[in-house]
Design a protein around this motif. Structure first.
Motif, mmCIF file in Angstrom:
data_model
loop_
_atom_site.group_PDB
_atom_site.id
_atom_site.type_symbol
_atom_site.label_atom_id
_atom_site.label_comp_id
_atom_site.label_asym_id
_atom_site.label_seq_id
_atom_site.Cartn_x
_atom_site.Cartn_y
_atom_site.Cartn_z
ATOM 1 N N ASP A 86 0.759 -1.082 0.067
ATOM 2 C CA ASP A 86 0.174 -0.084 0.087
ATOM 3 C C ASP A 86 0.783 1.283 0.086
ATOM 4 O O ASP A 86 0.462 2.302 -0.157
ATOM 5 N N HIS A 87 2.133 1.006 -0.069
ATOM 6 C CA HIS A 87 2.997 2.345 -0.054
ATOM 7 C C HIS A 87 3.162 2.522 -1.700
ATOM 8 O O HIS A 87 3.965 3.578 -1.920
ATOM 9 N N VAL A 88 2.873 1.676 -2.216
ATOM 10 C CA VAL A 88 2.789 1.934 -4.093
ATOM 11 C C VAL A 88 1.927 2.842 -4.409
ATOM 12 O O VAL A 88 0.570 2.472 -4.160
ATOM 13 N N VAL A 89 2.083 4.034 -5.037
ATOM 14 C CA VAL A 89 1.162 4.900 -5.624
ATOM 15 C C VAL A 89 1.481 5.202 -7.128
ATOM 16 O O VAL A 89 2.715 4.952 -7.349
ATOM 17 N N CYS A 90 0.467 5.506 -7.831
ATOM 18 C CA CYS A 90 0.706 5.884 -9.378
ATOM 19 C C CYS A 90 0.529 7.462 -9.626
ATOM 20 O O CYS A 90 -0.347 7.973 -9.261
ATOM 21 N N LEU A 91 1.386 7.720 -10.690
ATOM 22 C CA LEU A 91 1.187 8.931 -11.151
ATOM 23 C C LEU A 91 0.821 9.030 -12.725
ATOM 24 O O LEU A 91 1.647 8.216 -13.499
ATOM 25 N N ALA B 142 -6.863 -0.060 -14.243
ATOM 26 C CA ALA B 142 -7.345 -1.044 -13.254
ATOM 27 C C ALA B 142 -6.950 -0.642 -11.749
ATOM 28 O O ALA B 142 -7.676 -0.682 -11.051
ATOM 29 N N PHE B 143 -5.651 0.010 -11.841
ATOM 30 C CA PHE B 143 -5.104 0.332 -10.439
ATOM 31 C C PHE B 143 -5.909 1.748 -10.128
ATOM 32 O O PHE B 143 -6.211 1.510 -8.893
ATOM 33 N N ALA B 144 -6.343 2.472 -10.923
ATOM 34 C CA ALA B 144 -7.228 3.681 -10.213
ATOM 35 C C ALA B 144 -8.680 3.053 -9.766
ATOM 36 O O ALA B 144 -9.111 3.560 -9.072
ATOM 37 N N GLU B 145 -9.074 2.032 -10.637
ATOM 38 C CA GLU B 145 -10.549 1.417 -10.072
ATOM 39 C C GLU B 145 -10.200 1.064 -8.843
ATOM 40 O O GLU B 145 -11.021 1.219 -8.055
ATOM 41 N N ARG B 146 -9.205 0.162 -8.633
ATOM 42 C CA ARG B 146 -8.987 -0.359 -7.063
ATOM 43 C C ARG B 146 -8.683 0.465 -6.033
ATOM 44 O O ARG B 146 -8.845 0.437 -5.130
ATOM 45 N N PHE B 147 -7.720 1.406 -6.555
ATOM 46 C CA PHE B 147 -6.951 2.441 -5.546
ATOM 47 C C PHE B 147 -7.268 3.780 -5.979
ATOM 48 O O PHE B 147 -6.043 4.343 -6.125
ATOM 49 N N PRO B 148 -8.340 4.344 -5.901
ATOM 50 C CA PRO B 148 -8.492 5.547 -6.425
ATOM 51 C C PRO B 148 -7.751 6.785 -5.685
ATOM 52 O O PRO B 148 -7.428 7.757 -6.089
ATOM 53 N N ASN B 149 -7.728 6.420 -4.359
ATOM 54 C CA ASN B 149 -6.695 7.469 -3.688
ATOM 55 C C ASN B 149 -5.226 7.508 -3.697
ATOM 56 O O ASN B 149 -4.523 8.210 -3.130
#
Ligand SMILES: Cc1ncc(C[n+]2csc(CCOP(=O)(O)OP(=O)(O)O)c2C)c(N)n1
Ligand SMILES: CC(=O)[C@@H](O)[C@H](O)COP(=O)(O)O
Ligand SMILES: [Mg+2]
Length: 605
Positions: free
Chosen positions: A309-314, A326-333
């Motif tokens: 959960d420390h992995v975020v995307c830009l 898919a990442f945005a759908e599962r982890f919108p924040n």
């Protein structure tokens, strides 16, 4: 099928001679032409359907090429090309030797900006206006058409600051506001535009202007708008008023991306921003599209996101094109779309890393060029764990020279502490992505091309970071096969074996920094050929040759890569074949190099 109206439209003068009553029919003909042609060739259908009336009005009000029409990003210049005598070339759009999908100075004097990178047009306009003033040509109008997405790029605001500072230089800015980049345009600026779009009422509009509730007026620009971008009479009136003001002015035009073609207007993802060959009835591909590298990344980054959960995307306004949907759908924040603002994306990622997270910046290789300083001094200088996932690395093909991702693997290895990986297949993409996000003390890069992802290629054994893919004890020739070129290298090795030449093939997996085990393996061979889809200067092969020389190895080492030249648009396969980066070309190069070594040995015997 083109109608008489279109057929008689040889140049802008013929357009200006048309009565205003003919323009709605002309717009309809142009839309039908665009759908018919672009569904066959592929290209930017949505953006161009949105600027039909705008392009007509521009060429009726201004006298191109004496007046200069600049198109930011240039993906929305098809109508401009139709109106400037290039209709007949649209069957060759984006094809080898055919019409470019962007403005092209070689094609027409009406075209100025060939670079398809966004947010540049206002800077060109500022420079051109200064040049015309200094050269006594101040009567030449400079008009820049910029999208609302492009306007989220920092360069636009740097240019606006300069344009607004010179009231005597009347740059005309046409803001094409369709509310979207690919997806709806994000951020405070988009909200401001929405406010302005609501200002249909003159009183309210006057208030926003005078009360400084208008960013552009606040900077000192005249502001005209919002203007209906599908009403040619309104557009022509506003453009003529803008010209008469004789001062820097922004004309705020509201349009619909994909206008007049239901599959585009109703496409929620991106209004058919860029299509392949599609069925015009539905705007969708006829055949099933095989999985791409992007889809492999999309799956794996979502899996990694679930585990860490420390992995975020830009992303810089390209959430779906870079595979973050898919990442945005599962982890919108945990996903951040910063707009078309790559420099901000990289330094914001540095901030995220300083805050204890591991950011993954998903970006096309070519667009990272814009943020090299931020990568070097905001990320690497602080040894921050940021992972850059470079899609469209290597030769992209139809989007031409400003889209090929052929510089990153040659330039980035100069960054201290940076590690660069080039997966050869989907399994290695998954593996290397995980290795990259596990690095804590500096930037990592994983790069892959714009193609379907081929089958997995198993390794014979691991040596250092590298995978040996093919090995024969007697081999005196080593091919260092980088990334997706592993497949043609193995095919070339088969061809050479059939001619009695044994070759070892190794995949370095990490091409920077140079793996000492790879250096030792290379030093044990007579000929080493590194095969790479990047420019030769600074590539792995060049660094390997340097290192071999430094240890006094007698190995003949060569880089077999792309020339440091701007390569025109064509299919990816055509360009790779042209530069010998396919099985036939690689085998031929090995044979030539071996012949040269043999001649040299004979001569010095
Ligand atoms: C520096 C840069 N980043 C990303 C892109 C990819 N890109 C091409 S067009 C586009 C959206 C442009 O939106 P806008 O300027 O509003 O034009 P529209 O397509 O809406 O007409 C993006 C992000 C690019 N060309 N340049
Ligand atoms: C104009 C632009 O920069 C993008 O729309 C570009 O066409 C991306 O192409 P792909 O996403 O099709 O590779
Ligand atoms: Mg837009």
């Amino acid at each position: 099928m083109t109608t008489a109206l279109l057929e008689n439209l040889a140049d802008p003068a013929a357009l200006r001679a048309l009565p205003a009553t003919a323009l709605p029919a002309l717009a309809a003909d142009i839309r039908a032409f665009l759908v018919d042609k672009v569904c066959r060739t592929g290209g930017h259908l949505g953006p161009n359907l949105g600027v039909v009336e705008l392009s007509i009005a521009l060429h009726r009000v201004f006298d191109s090429p004496r007046d200069v029409l600049l198109f930011d990003t240039g993906h929305q210049a098809y109508v401009h090309k139709i109106l400037t005598g290039r209709r007949a070339g649209f069957d060759t759009l984006r094809k080898t030797g055919g019409l470019s999908g962007y403005p092209s100075r070689a094609e027409s004097a009406h075209d100025m900006i060939e670079n398809s990178h966004a947010s540049t047009a206002l800077s060109y306009a500022d420079g051109l206006a200064k040049a015309f003033t200094l050269r006594g040509q101040a009567d030449r109008r400079v008009v820049a058409v910029v999208g609302d997405g492009a306007m989220t790029g920092g360069m636009c605001w740097e240019a606006l600051n300069n344009i607004a500072a010179a009231p005597q230089r009347p740059v005309i800015i046409v803001l094409n506001d369709n509310g979207r980049s690919y997806s709806p345009t994000i951020g405070g600026f988009a909200h401001h535009l929405a406010e302005l779009r609501r200002c249909r009422d003159d009183r309210l509009r006057a208030w926003t202007r005078e009360s400084g509730q208008n960013l552009f007026a606040g900077l000192g620009l005249a502001y005209l708008g919002p203007v209906d971008g599908h009403d040619t009479a309104q557009l022509e009136g506003a453009l003529r008023r803008a010209t008469a003001l004789r001062r820097p002015v922004l004309v705020h035009v509201t349009t619909t991306k994909g206008k007049g073609y239901q599959p585009a207007e109703q496409d929620e993802e991106d209004c058919l921003h860029a299509v392949g060959v599609v069925d015009p009835a539905a705007g969708k591909p006829n055949a099933h599209v095989r999985p791409t590298w992007t889809s492999v990344f999309a799956d794996e980054i979502a899996a990694i996101g679930a585990e860490h959960d420390h992995v975020v995307c830009l992303t810089a306004a390209m959430l779906h094109p870079t595979g973050l949907g898919a990442f945005a759908e599962r982890f919108p924040n945990r996903v951040f779309d910063v707009g078309i603002a790559e420099q901000h994306a990289v330094t914001s990622a540095a901030g995220l890393a300083m805050g204890g997270l591991h950011p993954v910046v998903a970006i096309y290789s070519t667009f990272l060029s814009r943020a090299f300083d931020q990568l070097l001094l905001d990320v690497a200088l602080h040894r921050l764990p940021v992972t850059f996932v470079l899609d469209r690395a290597g030769i992209t093909g139809p989007d031409g020279p400003s889209h090929h991702g052929m510089w990153d693997a040659s330039v980035l290895p100069v960054v201290p502490g940076l590690r660069l990986a080039a997966p050869r297949d989907p399994a290695r993409l998954r593996q290397l992505l995980r290795e990259a996000v596990a690095v804590h003390d500096g930037p990592t890069v994983v790069r892959y091309p714009k193609t379907t992802a081929g089958p997995d290629i198993p390794a014979v054994r691991r040596i250092g970071h590298s995978d040996v893919l093919r090995e024969t004890p007697a081999a005196q020739t080593l091919i260092v096969a980088v990334g997706p070129l592993a497949a043609p290298c193995l095919a070339a090795a088969d061809e050479l074996a059939a001619q009695g030449i044994d070759v070892t093939v190794v995949d370095p997996r990490w091409t920077a920094p140079l793996d000492p085990e790879l250096l030792r393996l290379a030093a044990r061979h007579r000929l080493v050929l590194a095969v790479e889809d990047t420019t030769a200067t600074g590539a792995l092969g060049a660094r390997l040759a340097q290192a071999l020389a430094a240890i006094g190895a007698t190995t003949c080492a060569a880089t077999f890569a792309l020339p440091a030249r701007f390569l025109p648009h064509a299919t990816r396969d055509h360009i790779l074949h042209t530069h010998g980066l396919d099985a036939e070309g690689i085998a031929t190069t090995v044979l030539k190099r071996l012949a040269t070594i043999h001649q040299h040995e004979e001569a010095t015997r």
